[in-house]
Design an enzyme around this catalytic site. Structure first.
Site, short mmCIF file in Angstrom:
data_model
loop_
_atom_site.label_atom_id
_atom_site.label_comp_id
_atom_site.label_asym_id
_atom_site.label_seq_id
_atom_site.Cartn_x
_atom_site.Cartn_y
_atom_site.Cartn_z
N THR A 107 -5.39 -0.08 7.31
CA THR A 107 -6.75 -0.42 7.72
C THR A 107 -6.77 -0.55 9.25
OG1 THR A 107 -7.10 -1.55 5.64
CG2 THR A 107 -8.62 -2.11 7.43
N ASP A 153 10.87 3.70 5.53
CA ASP A 153 10.61 2.34 6.03
C ASP A 153 11.81 1.96 6.89
OD1 ASP A 153 8.63 -0.18 4.88
OD2 ASP A 153 10.43 -0.71 6.03
N GLY A 156 -14.84 -20.81 -6.27
CA GLY A 156 -13.50 -21.41 -6.22
C GLY A 156 -13.26 -22.06 -4.89
N VAL A 209 0.83 -1.21 0.00
CA VAL A 209 0.00 0.00 0.00
C VAL A 209 0.87 1.26 0.00
CG1 VAL A 209 -1.69 1.31 1.34
CG2 VAL A 209 -1.95 -1.16 1.09
N LYS A 219 -14.28 0.94 4.74
CA LYS A 219 -13.22 0.01 4.32
C LYS A 219 -13.54 -1.42 4.75
CE LYS A 219 -9.35 -1.83 3.26
NZ LYS A 219 -8.79 -1.97 1.95
N GLU A 264 -7.67 2.79 1.62
CA GLU A 264 -7.28 2.40 0.26
C GLU A 264 -8.17 1.25 -0.21
OE1 GLU A 264 -5.80 -0.65 -0.46
OE2 GLU A 264 -5.64 -1.37 1.61
N PHE A 265 -8.37 1.19 -1.51
CA PHE A 265 -9.16 0.09 -2.10
C PHE A 265 -8.36 -0.56 -3.22
CE2 PHE A 265 -12.10 3.28 -0.42
CZ PHE A 265 -12.80 2.52 0.51
N CYS A 274 -5.67 -9.25 3.02
CA CYS A 274 -6.75 -8.32 3.40
C CYS A 274 -8.04 -9.02 3.84
CB CYS A 274 -7.06 -7.38 2.24
SG CYS A 274 -5.60 -6.47 1.73
N LYS A 279 15.25 -3.04 2.04
CA LYS A 279 14.18 -2.58 1.16
C LYS A 279 14.49 -1.18 0.63
CE LYS A 279 9.75 -3.70 2.45
NZ LYS A 279 8.50 -3.50 3.25
C1 UGA Z 1 -8.88 -6.85 -1.70
C2 UGA Z 1 -10.00 -5.94 -2.25
O1 UGA Z 1 -10.47 -6.45 -3.48
C3 UGA Z 1 -9.47 -4.51 -2.45
O2 UGA Z 1 -10.53 -3.67 -2.87
C4 UGA Z 1 -8.90 -4.00 -1.13
O3 UGA Z 1 -8.37 -2.70 -1.26
C5 UGA Z 1 -7.80 -4.93 -0.67
O4 UGA Z 1 -8.34 -6.27 -0.51
C6 UGA Z 1 -7.27 -4.41 0.65
O5 UGA Z 1 -8.01 -4.40 1.63
O6 UGA Z 1 -6.16 -3.86 0.67
P1 UGA Z 1 -6.84 -8.19 -2.78
O7 UGA Z 1 -6.68 -8.80 -1.43
O8 UGA Z 1 -5.64 -7.65 -3.47
O9 UGA Z 1 -7.88 -6.95 -2.70
O10 UGA Z 1 -7.43 -9.29 -3.74
P2 UGA Z 1 -8.80 -9.62 -4.49
O11 UGA Z 1 -8.61 -9.46 -5.94
O12 UGA Z 1 -9.93 -8.90 -3.90
O13 UGA Z 1 -8.91 -11.19 -4.20
C7 UGA Z 1 -8.94 -11.69 -2.86
C8 UGA Z 1 -9.18 -13.16 -2.86
O14 UGA Z 1 -10.52 -13.45 -3.25
C9 UGA Z 1 -8.29 -13.98 -3.79
O15 UGA Z 1 -7.83 -15.10 -3.12
C10 UGA Z 1 -9.21 -14.37 -4.95
O16 UGA Z 1 -8.84 -15.57 -5.54
C11 UGA Z 1 -10.54 -14.48 -4.23
N1 UGA Z 1 -11.72 -14.27 -5.11
C12 UGA Z 1 -11.93 -13.05 -5.66
C13 UGA Z 1 -12.60 -15.30 -5.35
O17 UGA Z 1 -12.42 -16.44 -4.85
N2 UGA Z 1 -13.70 -15.10 -6.15
C14 UGA Z 1 -13.94 -13.89 -6.70
O18 UGA Z 1 -14.99 -13.75 -7.41
C15 UGA Z 1 -13.05 -12.84 -6.46
#
Ligand code: UGA
Length: 453
Positions: A122, A31, A252, A12, A203, A150-151, A259, A36
């Site tokens: 968060t 950091d 899945g 982030v 969030k 953040e999102f 997160c 790093k």
């Molecule tokens: C997630 C959120 O999508 C972001 O909006 C948020 O900012 C972020 O957490 C955070 O809090 O920082 P991220 O953890 O990078 O983002 O990943 P995602 O793409 O959301 O996927 C998370 C998990 O859900 C993965 O393991 C993915 O395989 C799974 N997933 C996602 C599913 O099993 N099915 C889906 O339809 C979508």
């Protein structure tokens, strides 16, 4: 315009710092990790994140971004201080705020002139209020506090920063909110100005809702397996209703990452501490834990005991296009298989170095085709399009059994060679046969496997 400081160069913080520089700001990132910072100072990113490397290099060259381990320097030089340090889960599921607290302590002891503290980490709902009260009660009126969650999705973080869906800014008073909003001036998206408490809850609620969608569609998928329905068609049919929408309905073997698991647990704990039992989230978590066991359940159904069997696993990161294995379902699947006594051969395009640090007794291979060599089944654990492009005929030829458990429903049976037994999540079991005429009854597939072995 003053300088921006970012404290914490994880996913982030680094993306935030580099993207803010790309938007034209002067940014200094701090950091405590010397290695790093040494790497970042010469343009080496410690994480793999698409699109990050070129803008990191370019902004370093243009001296728009710099990196240091001297956090006091960051605090002295910058008048806007983004905090992006980790808030891991404690043993009881709450958020560990020790890193955030120590940065705040440092700002309090170092800052002499006006500072705006912007919380990107968060943090539990109510944290902003506590800090504001603390600043107010201790005569620290030169420090303002803004919550700006953040999102960012890993693997798409630069895109998500530059093209957000919304900007949420919580806080009030002394022009701080307006100054932070100005940083995002170029974004033509809804801006939500609100209290720090609302911003913090937006969030958590967003992540918890997305996790709920995943657990919901996974339960529908499990039901599909029982009644002979196809979850991808069901999800598509549901998703056309704009009140539901088609996103995050991919069934899945469960969600992972740094997160969702952390934030859903933290929100449940937070509710509990405030006297409210958040029943739904308990189930979301439980469904996700159970979903991780689906590959093992399916393998046992096809093969019986897994003890001593060779199983290939494709995918160890929590999702594609990242090297991040935190709370990765792929890693859990490997551990569950090992618990059953299976021998695991594994491959991942980006996450193997990290996986080697947390898994023992696994044969890691640098080539996905080697995963197939002599194995009795392959499990696909990440949704990586790379696996759809493999030569499945070549894979089929070297497998001991033609069984593929597609834990992310990425394979299209119509593009697979004849003879593969494909078991997907909520899409039944199919033996791929010539033409598009594959059958989807489990019995047919099981009989064929028995014949094969
Ligand atoms: C997630 C959120 O999508 C972001 O909006 C948020 O900012 C972020 O957490 C955070 O809090 O920082 P991220 O953890 O990078 O983002 O990943 P995602 O793409 O959301 O996927 C998370 C998990 O859900 C993965 O393991 C993915 O395989 C799974 N997933 C996602 C599913 O099993 N099915 C889906 O339809 C979508």
């Amino acid at each position: 315009m003053g300088k921006i400081g970012v404290i914490g160069c994880g996913y982030v913080g680094l993306v935030t710092g580099v993207c803010l520089a790309e938007l034209g700001n002067d940014v200094v990132c701090g950091d405590i990790d010397q290695k790093k910072i040494d790497g970042l100072s010469i343009g080496i990113s410690p994480i793999y994140e698409p699109e990050l490397q070129p803008i990191l290099e370019q902004n370093l060259r243009q001296e728009k971004v710099s990196f240091t381990t001297d956090l006091d320097q960051v605090i002295r030089e910058a008048d806007i201080l983004f905090i992006a340090v980790g808030t891991p889960t404690t043993a009881i599921g709450t958020s560990d705020l020790s890193q955030v607290n120590s940065v705040i302590d440092r700002i309090v002891s170092t800052a002499v002139d006006e500072k705006i503290v912007v919380m990107k980490s968060t943090v539990p709902v109510g944290t902003g209020d506590k800090f504001c009260q603390f600043f107010g009660c201790n005569g620290l009126s030169h420090i303002s506090y803004v919550s700006n969650p953040e999102f960012l999705r890993e693997g798409q973080a630069v895109h998500d920063f530059m093209v957000p869906d919304r900007v949420v800014i919580g806080g009030g008073g002394s022009g701080a909110v307006e100054r932070i909003a100005k940083l995002y001036d170029s974004f033509e998206v809804p801006f939500i100005y609100t209290s720090t408490t609302n911003a913090e809850l937006i969030k958590y609620a967003s992540n918890a809702f997305l996790a709920t969608k995943i657990s919901f569609i996974n339960e529908i998928a499990n039901l599909c397996d029982e009644v002979g329905a196809d979850v991808s068609v069901v999800a598509e049919g549901m998703g056309h209703d704009p009140r539901i929408n088609p996103y995050f309905l991919r069934a899945g073997i469960g969600y992972g990452g740094s997160c969702f698991p952390k934030d859903v647990k933290a929100l449940k704990q937070l509710a509990g501490h405030n006297g409210y039992h958040f029943e739904l989230l308990s189930t979301v978590i439980e469904v996700n834990e159970m979903q991780k066991t689906r590959p093992v359940q399916k393998l046992r159904k096809h093969l019986g005991e897994l003890y001593g069997r060779n199983i290939g696993v494709l995918g160890l990161t929590f999702k594609p296009h990242t090297d991040d294995i935190r709370e990765s379902v792929g890693i859990d699947v490997v551990k569950l298989l090992q618990f059953e006594g299976a021998r695991v051969i594994a491959f991942d395009p980006l996450g193997m170095d990290h996986a080697k640090k947390v898994l023992t007794g696994v044969e890691f291979v640098g080539d996905p085709y080697k995963v197939a060599d002599g194995v009795e089944a392959i499990v696909i654990a990440t949704e990586d399009p790379f696996y759809t492009e493999l030569d499945w005929q070549q894979i089929l030829e070297v497998m001991a059994n033609p069984l593929v458990i597609d834990g992310r429903n990425i394979l299209n049976p119509d593009s697979l060679p004849e003879g593969i037994i494909l078991d997907q999540i909520g899409r039944g079991v199919r033996i791929v046969s010539s033409g598009s005429d594959y059958r989807d009854t489990q019995d047919v597939a099981l009989n064929s496997l028995r014949k094969a072995s």
